[in-house]
Design a protein around this motif. Structure first.
Motif, PDB file in Angstrom:
ATOM      1  N   ALA A 378    -107.127 -12.654  78.880  1.00 61.09           N
ATOM      2  CA  ALA A 378    -105.691 -12.159  78.702  1.00 61.09           C
ATOM      3  C   ALA A 378    -104.577 -12.278  79.961  1.00 61.09           C
ATOM      4  CB  ALA A 378    -104.925 -10.791  78.420  1.00 61.09           C
ATOM      5  N   ASN A 379    -104.915 -13.849  80.537  1.00 61.13           N
ATOM      6  CA  ASN A 379    -104.279 -14.549  81.259  1.00 61.13           C
ATOM      7  C   ASN A 379    -102.730 -14.685  80.167  1.00 61.13           C
ATOM      8  OD1 ASN A 379    -105.865 -13.083  82.862  1.00 61.13           O
ATOM      9  ND2 ASN A 379    -106.580 -15.314  83.967  1.00 61.13           N
ATOM     10  N   LEU A 380    -101.824 -14.833  80.158  1.00 62.63           N
ATOM     11  CA  LEU A 380    -100.535 -15.324  79.663  1.00 62.63           C
ATOM     12  C   LEU A 380     -99.353 -15.544  80.418  1.00 62.63           C
ATOM     13  CD1 LEU A 380    -101.516 -12.102  77.338  1.00 62.63           C
ATOM     14  CD2 LEU A 380    -101.578 -14.833  76.571  1.00 62.63           C
ATOM     15  N   ILE A 381     -98.859 -16.774  80.117  1.00 64.65           N
ATOM     16  CA  ILE A 381     -97.337 -16.640  80.626  1.00 64.65           C
ATOM     17  C   ILE A 381     -95.979 -16.347  79.359  1.00 64.65           C
ATOM     18  CG2 ILE A 381     -95.240 -18.317  80.850  1.00 64.65           C
ATOM     19  CD1 ILE A 381     -98.028 -20.267  81.617  1.00 64.65           C
ATOM     20  N   LEU A 382     -95.471 -15.230  79.449  1.00 65.17           N
ATOM     21  CA  LEU A 382     -94.146 -14.566  78.498  1.00 65.17           C
ATOM     22  C   LEU A 382     -93.255 -15.060  79.445  1.00 65.17           C
ATOM     23  CD1 LEU A 382     -93.346 -12.844  76.124  1.00 65.17           C
ATOM     24  CD2 LEU A 382     -92.630 -11.544  78.164  1.00 65.17           C
ATOM     25  N   THR A 383     -92.272 -16.238  78.175  1.00 66.59           N
ATOM     26  CA  THR A 383     -91.011 -17.085  78.589  1.00 66.59           C
ATOM     27  C   THR A 383     -89.855 -15.968  78.408  1.00 66.59           C
ATOM     28  OG1 THR A 383     -90.282 -17.869  76.965  1.00 66.59           O
ATOM     29  CG2 THR A 383     -92.068 -19.174  77.786  1.00 66.59           C
ATOM     30  N   LYS A 384     -88.645 -16.427  79.285  1.00 64.25           N
ATOM     31  CA  LYS A 384     -87.830 -15.613  78.485  1.00 64.25           C
ATOM     32  C   LYS A 384     -87.090 -16.029  77.738  1.00 64.25           C
ATOM     33  CE  LYS A 384     -85.436 -16.488  83.941  1.00 64.25           C
ATOM     34  NZ  LYS A 384     -85.360 -17.392  84.557  1.00 64.25           N
ATOM     35  N   ALA A 385     -86.013 -15.358  77.370  1.00 66.24           N
ATOM     36  CA  ALA A 385     -85.663 -16.076  75.341  1.00 66.24           C
ATOM     37  C   ALA A 385     -85.484 -17.805  75.468  1.00 66.24           C
ATOM     38  CB  ALA A 385     -84.639 -15.053  75.828  1.00 66.24           C
ATOM     39  N   LEU A 386     -86.097 -17.794  75.233  1.00 62.21           N
ATOM     40  CA  LEU A 386     -85.951 -19.999  74.831  1.00 62.21           C
ATOM     41  C   LEU A 386     -85.659 -20.150  72.913  1.00 62.21           C
ATOM     42  CD1 LEU A 386     -89.111 -21.022  76.502  1.00 62.21           C
ATOM     43  CD2 LEU A 386     -86.011 -20.292  77.728  1.00 62.21           C
ATOM     44  N   SER A 387     -84.437 -21.175  73.062  1.00 61.63           N
ATOM     45  CA  SER A 387     -84.420 -21.474  71.624  1.00 61.63           C
ATOM     46  C   SER A 387     -85.654 -22.749  71.357  1.00 61.63           C
ATOM     47  CB  SER A 387     -83.213 -22.580  71.514  1.00 61.63           C
ATOM     48  OG  SER A 387     -83.458 -23.641  72.298  1.00 61.63           O
ATOM     49  N   SER A 388     -86.939 -22.388  72.302  1.00 59.27           N
ATOM     50  CA  SER A 388     -88.006 -23.464  71.083  1.00 59.27           C
ATOM     51  C   SER A 388     -88.858 -23.761  71.827  1.00 59.27           C
ATOM     52  CB  SER A 388     -87.976 -24.632  70.493  1.00 59.27           C
ATOM     53  OG  SER A 388     -87.495 -25.765  70.879  1.00 59.27           O
ATOM     54  N   LEU A 389     -90.059 -24.077  72.169  1.00 61.35           N
ATOM     55  CA  LEU A 389     -90.916 -23.842  72.865  1.00 61.35           C
ATOM     56  C   LEU A 389     -90.300 -25.532  73.634  1.00 61.35           C
ATOM     57  CD1 LEU A 389     -93.255 -26.901  72.775  1.00 61.35           C
ATOM     58  CD2 LEU A 389     -93.827 -25.004  70.375  1.00 61.35           C
ATOM     59  N   THR A 390     -89.847 -25.946  72.969  1.00 66.56           N
ATOM     60  CA  THR A 390     -89.490 -27.169  74.149  1.00 66.56           C
ATOM     61  C   THR A 390     -88.469 -27.361  74.926  1.00 66.56           C
ATOM     62  OG1 THR A 390     -89.351 -28.961  71.729  1.00 66.56           O
ATOM     63  CG2 THR A 390     -88.366 -29.300  73.607  1.00 66.56           C
ATOM     64  N   VAL A 391     -87.941 -26.144  74.995  1.00 67.32           N
ATOM     65  CA  VAL A 391     -86.983 -25.856  76.243  1.00 67.32           C
ATOM     66  C   VAL A 391     -88.418 -25.782  77.318  1.00 67.32           C
ATOM     67  CG1 VAL A 391     -85.436 -24.298  77.656  1.00 67.32           C
ATOM     68  CG2 VAL A 391     -85.206 -24.802  74.593  1.00 67.32           C
ATOM     69  N   LEU A 392     -89.289 -25.534  77.144  1.00 66.82           N
ATOM     70  CA  LEU A 392     -90.469 -25.355  78.431  1.00 66.82           C
ATOM     71  C   LEU A 392     -89.766 -26.959  79.434  1.00 66.82           C
ATOM     72  CD1 LEU A 392     -93.124 -23.119  77.330  1.00 66.82           C
ATOM     73  CD2 LEU A 392     -91.885 -22.903  79.013  1.00 66.82           C
ATOM     74  N   PRO A 393     -90.462 -27.536  78.816  1.00 67.00           N
ATOM     75  CA  PRO A 393     -90.630 -28.971  79.862  1.00 67.00           C
ATOM     76  C   PRO A 393     -88.952 -29.456  79.949  1.00 67.00           C
ATOM     77  CG  PRO A 393     -91.309 -29.251  77.186  1.00 67.00           C
ATOM     78  CD  PRO A 393     -91.312 -28.044  77.702  1.00 67.00           C
ATOM     79  N   TYR A 394     -88.001 -29.159  78.633  1.00 63.84           N
ATOM     80  CA  TYR A 394     -87.034 -29.751  78.704  1.00 63.84           C
ATOM     81  C   TYR A 394     -85.716 -29.495  79.939  1.00 63.84           C
ATOM     82  CZ  TYR A 394     -81.582 -29.845  77.392  1.00 63.84           C
ATOM     83  OH  TYR A 394     -81.022 -29.962  76.920  1.00 63.84           O
ATOM     84  N   ALA A 395     -85.696 -28.491  80.242  1.00 63.76           N
ATOM     85  CA  ALA A 395     -85.318 -27.943  81.397  1.00 63.76           C
ATOM     86  C   ALA A 395     -86.252 -27.911  82.816  1.00 63.76           C
ATOM     87  CB  ALA A 395     -84.402 -26.327  80.720  1.00 63.76           C
TER      88      ALA A 395
END
Ligand code: NIG
Ligand code: FE
Length: 411
Positions: A378-395
């Motif tokens: 259980a090695n996991l990343i919990l993101t902040k509230a994001l509109s979609s997964l695309t924001v991860l690389p986009y921002a």
């Protein structure tokens, strides 16, 4: 102990049955569950699914992930994060116009790092490296590989390998150790390359085996460094020790090293900024993972590994940081994923596959990490509230991570 993540906006990289890696057109498919739950028991993924089938909350640590994305932590299959000091003076020289090659030719580069490392105690090397490791873990790396290769004399290579071993023992994430036997030719062996190789292999391999210091072997196969013939000789010698080949190849020139890697069943061939059609053909039908290191291309201003060509040929691709003092002084995998989208034209889905399950495969950890699969760590990343997964690389450059979990626990 049980931790239950509820109301997850989207759970990424869900694989009911684990896959070894994904290749070609499949790289653009990232299986997900929207409005999901995930249950962690002790350090493992116990179960997951849509919220309708969420187990009772009673007796569990509950993490409400409303609006947030949960994904496997990054698997960084290529780093040199054990090193001493840094090379900021060379950085300024490059800003003034000197090339990586010109700096190396005047005794800078890898030789410069080796000089510093040889003069650094094992304790100090450990402390410097631990800071980097903790930093990349906070940035979402949940498994990684670390190479030696800045020792360049047997004693200093062993010092590096023992520091890597100590990091393995004292860290909560899986770490794979690679003996980078031939990274550069030191001054003392300038006209005696064979002498250097024989000395390095004869002195290090038996100790490495006795102390269980590494599971893989690496060579920098490049013009001015080590030839495909040297590479074959090293990989041959390493076979008797059961070391898995993972090589640096095609960073500046395509000189036939990819074929040697495949011939010796390399687990991965890394860099590939210059990639010929013949190299692609040799990789097709092999079990060797191509690995791109866009942080190195970014920092040195060299071409990016042709991801579209690799994926169009039906091949898999992994992304790694190459974290090292000379060509990529950052181990931030979020930046790597962004850069791969922006400059290598990979889709967000492809980059996530490349930086999780394919990275895990490149370091033989695909049964342990790299996907949301029951029984995996259980090695996991919990993101902040994001509109979609695309924001991860986009921002790019933004910190989109709210919390990293290692063995099911927040760090
Ligand atoms: O992966 N290419 C060879 N080795 C490292 C860089 C080494 C250095 O400059 O210190 C790499 O880019
Ligand atoms: Fe490297």
């Amino acid at each position: 102990m049980q931790t239950l993540f509820t109301n997850i906006k989207e759970l990424l990289q869900v694989r009911e049955a684990s896959v070894a890696f994904v290749a070609g057109a499949d790289m653009n498919i990232l299986p997900t569950i929207k409005n999901a739950f995930l249950l962690v028991e002790e350090d493992r993924i116990a179960t997951f699914g849509p919220m309708e089938s969420c187990p009772t909350l009673a007796g569990k640590e509950v993490v409400d992930a409303t609006g947030k994305i949960l994904l496997p932590s990054w698997c960084d299959s290529h780093t040199h994060l054990v090193y001493a000091g840094n090379r900021e003076e060379e950085f300024k020289d490059r800003i003034k116009g000197l090339s990586y090659e010109e700096i190396a030719n005047k005794g800078g580069g890898i030789l410069n790092s080796a000089k510093t490392l040889q003069a650094t105690s094992a304790e100090s090397l450990y402390q410097q490296s631990k800071v980097r490791l903790e930093e990349v873990m906070r940035l979402g790396t949940g498994a990684l590989e670390i190479k030696s290769g800045y020792g360049l004399i047997p004693e200093a290579e062993l010092k590096m390998l023992r520091v890597i071993k100590r990091l393995q023992e004292e860290t909560s994430i899986p770490i794979k150790a690679t003996f980078l036997a031939a990274h550069a030719l030191p001054e003392a062996f300038k006209s005696n390359k064979m002498g250097f190789l024989r000395n390095m292999l004869n002195e290090v391999l038996p100790v490495l085996k006795a102390e269980d210091l590494a599971s893989a072997i690496d060579v920098f196969c490049e013009m001015g460094y080590f030839s495909p013939e040297d590479t074959a000789e090293i990989l041959q010698a390493a076979q008797a020790y059961g070391l898995v080949p993972k090589i640096h190849v095609n960073q500046f020139n395509a000189i036939g090293g990819v074929a040697v890697g495949v011939q010796y069943n390399a687990r991965s061939v890394d860099h590939l900024e210059i990639l010929t059609d013949a190299d692609v053909a040799v990789l097709q039908g092999s079990k060797t993972m191509p690995v791109a290191l866009p942080g190195c291309s970014f920092f040195l201003g060299i071409p990016y590994t042709p991801a579209r060509k690799i994926i169009a040929a039906g091949l898999p691709l992994a992304l790694a940081s190459d974290y090292n003092p000379g060509s990529a002084p950052s181990g931030n995998m979020n930046f790597i994923v962004s850069t791969a989208c922006i400059l290598m034209k990979m889709t967000p889905e492809e980059t996530i596959n490349a930086a999780t399950i394919n990275g895990a495969y490149a370091m033989e950890l695909e049964e342990e990490v790299g996907s949301i699969t029951v029984g995996k760590k259980a090695n996991l990343i919990l993101t902040k509230a994001l509109s979609s997964l695309t924001v991860l690389p986009y921002a790019f450059g933004s910190s989109n991570i709210e919390q990293v979990y290692i063995n099911g626990k927040p760090i």
